[in-house]
Design an enzyme around this catalytic site. Sequence first.
Site, short mmCIF file in Angstrom:
data_model
loop_
_atom_site.label_atom_id
_atom_site.label_comp_id
_atom_site.label_asym_id
_atom_site.label_seq_id
_atom_site.Cartn_x
_atom_site.Cartn_y
_atom_site.Cartn_z
N MET A 394 2.88 -10.35 7.20
CA MET A 394 4.30 -10.59 7.46
C MET A 394 5.06 -9.27 7.44
O MET A 394 4.87 -8.44 6.56
CB MET A 394 4.86 -11.54 6.40
N MET A 422 3.59 -11.98 2.33
CA MET A 422 3.04 -10.64 2.53
C MET A 422 1.70 -10.52 1.82
O MET A 422 1.46 -11.14 0.79
CB MET A 422 4.01 -9.59 1.98
N ASP A 447 2.95 -1.18 5.91
CA ASP A 447 2.51 -0.44 4.73
C ASP A 447 2.95 -1.14 3.45
O ASP A 447 2.29 -1.03 2.41
CB ASP A 447 2.97 1.01 4.75
N ASP A 474 5.97 2.70 8.19
CA ASP A 474 7.36 3.15 8.33
C ASP A 474 8.01 3.44 6.98
O ASP A 474 9.20 3.75 6.92
CB ASP A 474 8.19 2.11 9.10
N GLY A 476 8.84 1.47 4.46
CA GLY A 476 9.91 0.58 4.05
C GLY A 476 9.60 -0.87 4.36
O GLY A 476 8.66 -1.19 5.08
#
Length: 559
Positions: A394, A422, A447, A474, A476
């Site tokens: 996700m 996630m 990540d 990225d 974040g």
Amino acid sequence: MGKQTEQRNWRCGAELVVKHLEAQGVKYVFGIPGAKIDRVFDELENSTIQTIPVRHEANGAFMAAAIGRLTGKAGVTLVTSGPGCSNLVTGLATATAEGDALVALGGAVKRADKLKLTHQSLDTVSLFHPVSKFSAEITACSAISEVLANAFRAAESGRPGAAFVSLPQDIVNEPVTGPVLACSHLPLLNGAPQHDIAAAARCLRQAKNPVVLLGLMASQQENAQALRRFLHHSQLPVTSTYQAAGVIDQAHFERFAGRVGLFNNQAGDQLLQQADVIVTVGYSPIEYDPALWNSGNTTLIHIDVLRAEIDNAYRPDIELIGNIAMTVDALSTCIHEPFSLSFSAQTVLADRQRQRRDLSARAINMKGFAIHPLRLVRAMQDIVNEDVTLCVDMGSFHIWLARYLYSFRARQILMTNGQQTMGVALPWAIAASLIQPGKKVVSVSGDGGFMQSSMELETAVRLKSNLLHIIWVDNGYNMVEIQQQKKYHRPAGVRFGPIDFKAYADAFGAQGFAVGSADELVSKLRQAMDVEGPAVIAIPVDYSDNHWLMENLNISVLI
């Protein structure tokens, strides 16, 4: 397997538990042992079942759920008492929301200690009631096989989901007399009543703008095959939720408006908004809120194994309840000629086809570093062939892939859309590689999501899983950030620091790769795909166009 009623004496309850699992056809048990449940782990050593220790209980549940999704037979996870069980909650909630058959077995304190304030005492049955289809404790040795049999039936029947069984320590340790009551098959449902099917067919024949919306249960293999027959015969336009990925084959692709979900701005949404009749197949509101796609001016026909969950925006006019494949085949016999597309539907589908062509022809040549999501989707499309299973975590990447990466095999793509959990992709991929030996599995995460289950890289290395995990980097939680920016015009609590993912993967014994320039993307992806065993590739992604995900955008503007 036929019915077994023979009474037998077992050395301990744990032996009967394991024999029941074998009779159910269980091949793998994922979990972490502990004192309250170690007798079951010991008995597993005498069985045909492979015990797979994991690094976190939630990941064991994700792996078991992937077995359920890909095979239709419940996967099994086994954990100890207290926090061993509580760590399962997210895994079971996800399995139930995603329709994945899963049976979780959790240790518990002795029955005599249940009401005491003692080590790892926890009311797990109450804990799991809200997130499972079945939650029970075995309170008598004679009930072991009965409770297990009903747990498997609950997990696998109807709309599949999670079941939980609490095993008190004394139950698994004491001798027991009883039969193995496992039943490896479920009763077959009939299709919906013929008069209801006839009513639905009349409604369709009178429609000027009918549309089919496919949901989760449409992607079960038997249902997918029936739907392909129905759509080839009827030529109805169709859209789907993310969970129905791969049901549409190439022969009907031109009448497929793509997938819908999350933000109401896709070609499929346009079809639904202008429809006068919508046929939902195997759909649940948890997949895509009906308030986002139902205009309120349409006739709804609901085809499923379960009656509809009624809400203000989802009140079917006709419900066809029963075996989905049989119902769809029966409905097809009532359709005597193909449907002609309305002008508005033709316009929507033609625009969608242009976007597909543009993505295929132009996105691979997009420049810039970090990599634009559309270029990465295009590069991934090239490696996800018919034999590759794709497991999707996700994050922002989830939307780009769900919208623009296509598949022609049901359940080739595993997505989380009910709970949007996630960390699921890597555990799912490990399980998929177990039941698809010799075939490549690709998993993808951001990540942020990767670090929620990355400890299972060790499990993948230990099992020699033939998988490639792709990390969109990225630094974040971008899926949250784009929504914060739209609502509050600033981010909050979404940024974190960088990790050297190549070195991280290498440290586990996997092969790590890192894309350092735009020109390296395709060659590094191919190198990583060629690895026999676990590999990880980190790819910096430019999410600056993510705000367009919430807008009515033709992707040709971006490429």
